[in-house]
Design a protein around this motif. Structure first.
Motif, short mmCIF file in Angstrom:
data_model
loop_
_atom_site.label_atom_id
_atom_site.label_comp_id
_atom_site.label_asym_id
_atom_site.label_seq_id
_atom_site.Cartn_x
_atom_site.Cartn_y
_atom_site.Cartn_z
N ASP A 166 20.45 -9.00 43.00
CA ASP A 166 20.83 -10.30 43.24
C ASP A 166 21.43 -11.30 42.27
O ASP A 166 20.85 -12.17 41.73
N PHE A 167 22.71 -10.87 42.08
CA PHE A 167 23.13 -11.95 40.78
C PHE A 167 23.52 -13.09 40.75
O PHE A 167 22.82 -13.82 40.27
N ALA A 168 23.48 -13.48 42.36
CA ALA A 168 24.41 -15.10 42.39
C ALA A 168 22.79 -15.99 42.58
O ALA A 168 22.47 -16.77 42.06
N THR A 169 21.41 -14.94 43.07
CA THR A 169 20.18 -15.79 42.60
C THR A 169 20.07 -16.00 41.58
O THR A 169 20.06 -16.76 41.22
N LEU A 170 19.98 -14.42 40.95
CA LEU A 170 19.58 -15.23 39.40
C LEU A 170 20.49 -16.06 38.12
O LEU A 170 19.17 -16.40 37.49
N ARG A 171 21.80 -16.55 38.62
CA ARG A 171 22.33 -16.65 38.05
C ARG A 171 22.40 -18.32 38.39
O ARG A 171 22.24 -19.43 37.22
N SER A 172 21.37 -18.61 39.49
CA SER A 172 21.21 -19.87 39.65
C SER A 172 19.33 -20.33 39.01
O SER A 172 19.62 -21.30 38.98
N LEU A 173 18.59 -19.11 38.28
CA LEU A 173 17.69 -19.78 38.45
C LEU A 173 17.65 -20.59 36.47
O LEU A 173 18.45 -20.25 35.93
N PRO A 174 16.42 -21.05 36.15
CA PRO A 174 16.60 -21.62 34.59
C PRO A 174 16.14 -21.38 34.26
O PRO A 174 15.11 -21.18 33.52
N ALA A 175 16.47 -20.18 33.48
CA ALA A 175 16.40 -19.22 32.68
C ALA A 175 17.40 -18.67 32.07
O ALA A 175 18.55 -18.35 32.92
N ARG A 176 17.96 -17.93 30.87
CA ARG A 176 18.35 -16.84 30.25
C ARG A 176 19.27 -15.93 30.92
O ARG A 176 20.19 -14.91 31.13
N GLY A 177 18.00 -15.18 30.95
CA GLY A 177 17.47 -13.81 32.03
C GLY A 177 16.47 -13.76 32.57
O GLY A 177 16.11 -14.18 32.75
N VAL A 178 16.59 -11.95 33.38
CA VAL A 178 14.96 -11.64 33.45
C VAL A 178 15.02 -9.94 33.06
O VAL A 178 16.09 -9.39 33.05
N ILE A 179 14.64 -9.82 32.95
CA ILE A 179 13.16 -8.46 31.99
C ILE A 179 12.73 -7.46 32.94
O ILE A 179 11.68 -7.86 33.13
N VAL A 180 13.27 -6.72 33.58
CA VAL A 180 12.24 -5.43 34.61
C VAL A 180 11.48 -4.85 33.27
O VAL A 180 12.79 -4.01 32.87
N THR A 181 10.65 -4.08 33.52
CA THR A 181 9.34 -3.29 32.29
C THR A 181 8.72 -2.18 33.21
O THR A 181 8.34 -3.22 34.51
N SER A 211 14.70 -9.50 23.95
CA SER A 211 14.27 -9.38 25.13
C SER A 211 13.09 -9.14 24.36
O SER A 211 11.22 -8.92 24.77
N HIS A 212 12.69 -8.22 23.66
CA HIS A 212 11.43 -7.11 22.80
C HIS A 212 10.61 -8.11 21.92
O HIS A 212 9.33 -7.40 22.04
N THR A 213 11.33 -9.35 21.94
CA THR A 213 10.61 -10.54 21.45
C THR A 213 9.39 -10.65 22.34
O THR A 213 8.33 -11.49 22.05
N ALA A 214 9.91 -10.50 23.66
CA ALA A 214 8.24 -10.91 24.61
C ALA A 214 8.07 -9.27 24.77
O ALA A 214 6.47 -9.62 25.61
N LEU A 215 9.27 -8.21 24.79
CA LEU A 215 7.95 -6.82 25.70
C LEU A 215 7.01 -6.92 24.79
O LEU A 215 6.53 -6.55 25.34
N VAL A 216 7.19 -6.74 23.17
CA VAL A 216 6.14 -5.96 22.51
C VAL A 216 4.76 -6.49 22.52
O VAL A 216 3.98 -6.14 22.68
N PRO A 217 4.77 -8.50 22.53
CA PRO A 217 3.67 -8.79 22.83
C PRO A 217 3.39 -8.43 23.95
O PRO A 217 2.11 -8.41 24.00
#
Length: 265
Positions: A166-181, A211-217
């Protein structure tokens, strides 16, 4: 004076795969509004603007909507163009002063390796984690917040690939983006991911170095290892070769130039 501009597919060796980035080789300082207009005209996830400065380059990145603090694929594309066009010799390191500090790139055989800061996610979920779960429509194994992004581990690769946010909800969140892994079901890869960033004008980014600066650690802690091969499971797809190096993440991939041109305005 005409300004050279390029489009490069990053994190791929095959044209029309990976993540397309614009690279505009500035002749001199440029106005922020002009760079934003060029990025909107290019209409790819990010356009990079390197300007020679000291022993390296000042580097800025823009989506079609906003300037961003960190971008992996457009940095890889920039280094590729600097070597391909003889601005740097093949053995020279590319050095970039950015909003995220000094970033470097070097050639490693046919790979380009970036040296980025590690940005591990926090162990606690954000207070608005339920909104993330609702927007993704799948159950989490883990939710945490990195420097700019939400990191969401799903149960398996099928769940990652099936997400229709739901991109409208994601757009409203206080974050640049969402990583799903999740762990990869393909033995060639350690993990897979997708990245959604509608808040900065990119509903789904094809292949995301930053995004891989978070995914790798994160996966280093989960899997007890420091080197990985990862796949970003977007429609275009891309492969990343990764290594945790202290408080830095080494991110390597290939790049292909798609077109060259000139800006005349």
């Amino acid at each position: 004076m005409a300004i050279p501009i390029f489009q490069v597919d990053a994190f791929t060796e095959e044209p029309f795969k990976g993540n397309p980035a614009g690279v505009c080789l500035l002749r001199g300082p440029a106005e922020t509004a002009w760079m934003q207009n060029v990025a909107a005209e290019m209409n790819v996830a990010e356009t990079a603007f390197p300007l020679a400065e000291g022993d390296g380059f000042h580097l800025r990145w823009f989506t079609p909507k906003v300037e961003v603090k960190l971008c992996g694929h457009a940095t890889l594309a920039t280094a590729h163009i600097l070597w391909e066009n003889g601005v740097l010799a093949p053995e020279q390191e590319a050095r970039f002063q950015t909003l995220s500090g000094l970033l470097t790139a070097r050639r490693d055989g046919d790979l380009i390796e970036l040296n980025f800061p590690a940005r591990p996610p926090l162990p606690k979920p954000p207070e608005w984690a339920d909104a993330v779960v609702g927007a993704l429509g799948i159950k989490p194994v883990y939710i945490g917040m990195s420097a700019e992004d939400i990191l969401f581990e799903a149960a398996d690769e099928a769940a990652v690939r099936s997400v229709q946010p739901d991109f409208a909800t994601l757009r409203s969140l206080p974050a640049r983006g969402v990583i799903v892994t999740s762990r990869s079901s393909d033995k060639r890869f350690d993990f897979v991911s997708r990245f959604f960033a509608p808040a900065v004008g990119v509903d789904e980014d094809p292949v995301t170095g930053s995004s891989h600066t978070a995914l790798v650690p994160y996966w280093a802690g989960r899997l007890g290892k420091k080197s990985f091969t990862a796949y970003q499971a977007s429609a275009r797809g891309g492969v990343l070769h990764l290594r945790l190096d202290g408080d830095r993440v080494r991110i390597a991939g290939r790049a292909v130039t798609i077109f060259t041109g000139e800006i005349v305005v």
